[in-house]
Design a protein around this motif. Sequence first.
Motif, PDB file in Angstrom:
ATOM      1  N   LEU A  91     -15.603  -1.585  10.306  1.00 19.96           N
ATOM      2  CA  LEU A  91     -15.727  -1.571   8.855  1.00 19.96           C
ATOM      3  C   LEU A  91     -14.351  -1.790   8.247  1.00 19.96           C
ATOM      4  CD1 LEU A  91     -18.118   1.451   8.142  1.00 19.96           C
ATOM      5  CD2 LEU A  91     -18.703  -0.963   8.431  1.00 19.96           C
ATOM      6  N   SER A  92     -14.313  -2.367   7.064  1.00 18.41           N
ATOM      7  CA  SER A  92     -13.036  -2.561   6.376  1.00 18.41           C
ATOM      8  C   SER A  92     -12.501  -1.210   5.897  1.00 18.41           C
ATOM      9  CB  SER A  92     -13.214  -3.490   5.183  1.00 18.41           C
ATOM     10  OG  SER A  92     -13.954  -2.848   4.160  1.00 18.41           O
ATOM     11  N   VAL A  93     -11.243  -1.227   5.483  1.00 22.24           N
ATOM     12  CA  VAL A  93     -10.654  -0.010   4.921  1.00 22.24           C
ATOM     13  C   VAL A  93     -11.514   0.515   3.784  1.00 22.24           C
ATOM     14  CG1 VAL A  93      -8.697   0.836   3.543  1.00 22.24           C
ATOM     15  CG2 VAL A  93      -8.280  -0.494   5.621  1.00 22.24           C
ATOM     16  N   GLU A  94     -11.898  -0.372   2.875  1.00 16.76           N
ATOM     17  CA  GLU A  94     -12.674   0.080   1.719  1.00 16.76           C
ATOM     18  C   GLU A  94     -14.061   0.570   2.128  1.00 16.76           C
ATOM     19  OE1 GLU A  94     -13.493  -1.872  -2.598  1.00 16.76           O
ATOM     20  OE2 GLU A  94     -11.436  -1.525  -1.912  1.00 16.76           O
ATOM     21  N   GLU A  95     -14.660  -0.083   3.109  1.00 19.38           N
ATOM     22  CA  GLU A  95     -15.973   0.367   3.583  1.00 19.38           C
ATOM     23  C   GLU A  95     -15.862   1.733   4.255  1.00 19.38           C
ATOM     24  OE1 GLU A  95     -18.078  -3.967   4.436  1.00 19.38           O
ATOM     25  OE2 GLU A  95     -16.811  -3.037   5.957  1.00 19.38           O
ATOM     26  N   ASN A  96     -14.783   1.963   5.008  1.00 21.88           N
ATOM     27  CA  ASN A  96     -14.547   3.283   5.595  1.00 21.88           C
ATOM     28  C   ASN A  96     -14.469   4.348   4.518  1.00 21.88           C
ATOM     29  OD1 ASN A  96     -13.727   3.910   8.663  1.00 21.88           O
ATOM     30  ND2 ASN A  96     -13.298   1.740   8.257  1.00 21.88           N
ATOM     31  N   TYR A 112      -5.936   5.016  -3.331  1.00 25.71           N
ATOM     32  CA  TYR A 112      -4.982   3.911  -3.261  1.00 25.71           C
ATOM     33  C   TYR A 112      -3.652   4.281  -3.913  1.00 25.71           C
ATOM     34  CZ  TYR A 112      -8.733   0.801  -1.662  1.00 25.71           C
ATOM     35  OH  TYR A 112      -9.735   0.197  -0.951  1.00 25.71           O
ATOM     36  N   ASP A 113      -3.681   5.143  -4.902  1.00 25.85           N
ATOM     37  CA  ASP A 113      -2.433   5.633  -5.486  1.00 25.85           C
ATOM     38  C   ASP A 113      -1.700   6.531  -4.491  1.00 25.85           C
ATOM     39  OD1 ASP A 113      -0.586   6.206  -7.805  1.00 25.85           O
ATOM     40  OD2 ASP A 113      -1.341   8.226  -7.458  1.00 25.85           O
ATOM     41  N   LEU A 114      -2.449   7.341  -3.755  1.00 26.13           N
ATOM     42  CA  LEU A 114      -1.846   8.222  -2.757  1.00 26.13           C
ATOM     43  C   LEU A 114      -1.319   7.422  -1.572  1.00 26.13           C
ATOM     44  CD1 LEU A 114      -1.451  11.267  -1.982  1.00 26.13           C
ATOM     45  CD2 LEU A 114      -3.666  11.108  -0.824  1.00 26.13           C
ATOM     46  N   PHE A 115      -2.074   6.395  -1.160  1.00 22.77           N
ATOM     47  CA  PHE A 115      -1.701   5.559  -0.008  1.00 22.77           C
ATOM     48  C   PHE A 115      -1.712   4.092  -0.424  1.00 22.77           C
ATOM     49  CE2 PHE A 115      -3.915   9.195   2.163  1.00 22.77           C
ATOM     50  CZ  PHE A 115      -2.807   9.706   2.829  1.00 22.77           C
ATOM     51  N   PRO A 116      -0.645   3.601  -1.062  1.00 19.05           N
ATOM     52  CA  PRO A 116      -0.617   2.195  -1.485  1.00 19.05           C
ATOM     53  C   PRO A 116      -0.847   1.209  -0.338  1.00 19.05           C
ATOM     54  CG  PRO A 116       1.182   3.420  -2.491  1.00 19.05           C
ATOM     55  CD  PRO A 116       0.565   4.332  -1.481  1.00 19.05           C
ATOM     56  N   ARG A 117      -0.452   1.582   0.868  1.00 16.65           N
ATOM     57  CA  ARG A 117      -0.641   0.688   2.016  1.00 16.65           C
ATOM     58  C   ARG A 117      -2.129   0.425   2.254  1.00 16.65           C
ATOM     59  NH1 ARG A 117       1.298  -3.585   4.418  1.00 16.65           N
ATOM     60  NH2 ARG A 117       1.103  -3.578   6.687  1.00 16.65           N
ATOM     61  N   LEU A 118      -2.974   1.404   1.986  1.00 18.26           N
ATOM     62  CA  LEU A 118      -4.410   1.193   2.167  1.00 18.26           C
ATOM     63  C   LEU A 118      -4.949   0.177   1.158  1.00 18.26           C
ATOM     64  CD1 LEU A 118      -5.825   4.768   2.898  1.00 18.26           C
ATOM     65  CD2 LEU A 118      -5.160   2.981   4.519  1.00 18.26           C
ATOM     66  N   HIS A 119      -4.401   0.182  -0.039  1.00 21.01           N
ATOM     67  CA  HIS A 119      -4.821  -0.818  -1.025  1.00 21.01           C
ATOM     68  C   HIS A 119      -4.435  -2.216  -0.557  1.00 21.01           C
ATOM     69  CE1 HIS A 119      -4.516  -3.193  -4.817  1.00 21.01           C
ATOM     70  NE2 HIS A 119      -5.685  -2.616  -5.004  1.00 21.01           N
ATOM     71  N   GLU A 120      -3.238  -2.336   0.010  1.00 19.66           N
ATOM     72  CA  GLU A 120      -2.786  -3.629   0.522  1.00 19.66           C
ATOM     73  C   GLU A 120      -3.685  -4.114   1.663  1.00 19.66           C
ATOM     74  OE1 GLU A 120       1.221  -3.074   1.755  1.00 19.66           O
ATOM     75  OE2 GLU A 120       1.914  -2.390  -0.216  1.00 19.66           O
ATOM     76  N   ARG A 121      -4.203  -3.186   2.439  1.00 22.09           N
ATOM     77  CA  ARG A 121      -4.980  -3.529   3.640  1.00 22.09           C
ATOM     78  C   ARG A 121      -6.483  -3.292   3.446  1.00 22.09           C
ATOM     79  NH1 ARG A 121      -2.796  -5.756   8.081  1.00 22.09           N
ATOM     80  NH2 ARG A 121      -2.942  -4.071   9.602  1.00 22.09           N
ATOM     81  N   ARG A 122      -6.925  -3.195   2.213  1.00 19.75           N
ATOM     82  CA  ARG A 122      -8.285  -2.725   1.938  1.00 19.75           C
ATOM     83  C   ARG A 122      -9.367  -3.616   2.540  1.00 19.75           C
ATOM     84  NH1 ARG A 122      -6.044  -4.916  -2.494  1.00 19.75           N
ATOM     85  NH2 ARG A 122      -7.190  -6.432  -3.761  1.00 19.75           N
TER      86      ARG A 122
END
Length: 228
Positions: A91-96, A112-122
């Motif tokens: 599953l993608s980051v966002e689906e997870n 995504y504010d807490l973990f900006p890297r997850l937004h980049e890799r969503r």
Amino acid sequence: MLEVEGLEAAYGESRILFGIDLTVRQGEVVTLLGRNGMGKTTTIKSIFGMLKPRGGRVSVDGDDLTGAEPHRVALAGLGLVPEGRQIFPTLSVEENLRATARRGKWDLARIYDLFPRLHERRRNMGNQLSGGEQQMLAIGRALMTNPRLVVLDEATEGLAPLIRADIWACLTRIKAEGEAILVIDKNVDALTRFADRHVVIEKGRVVWTGTTPEILATPEVKDRFLHV
């Protein structure tokens, strides 16, 4: 909030826990400390119903959850960041993040504010992430259930020092949001910078409990029960 009283557990005929007691109050950070193989993960599994206790009681706000199925424990407000992360690899980051989400203050924007890297890799799959990114995702997924208590089993195990620092900074922010946290980790120095109380176990028994000032003033606790 969370109360564990006299918790006993075993794998087959091999007893692991011999009467564990611990509590976590609303907004409090509590650590569960001990060397490898002393029963920390077994305690977490027993709290979450992944291992049926042989004795004792687990309750949340007085509601008896001893041996309850994991989904009932989650509905009671406990969110788990498991050892090994256990994200969904295909599953993608966002689906997870959406997979177990419940309505509340923690939504995608706040994660995504807490973990900006997850937004980049969503849009990346879970198996395309680094170990540090997977741990961020596991924490974010737990928060998306909008729990009253976040439980982290080995919060920074196997991560590079810079990533560990990022994780501790994020956990400090989560605490500032008023979240209760129960955390297992080997980095006692980092834990004492933001935790309120500590529970030390040895061979399945609680051998010491106290506040951060108390553990800092008692170096023999670290020497006797935490050093390899």
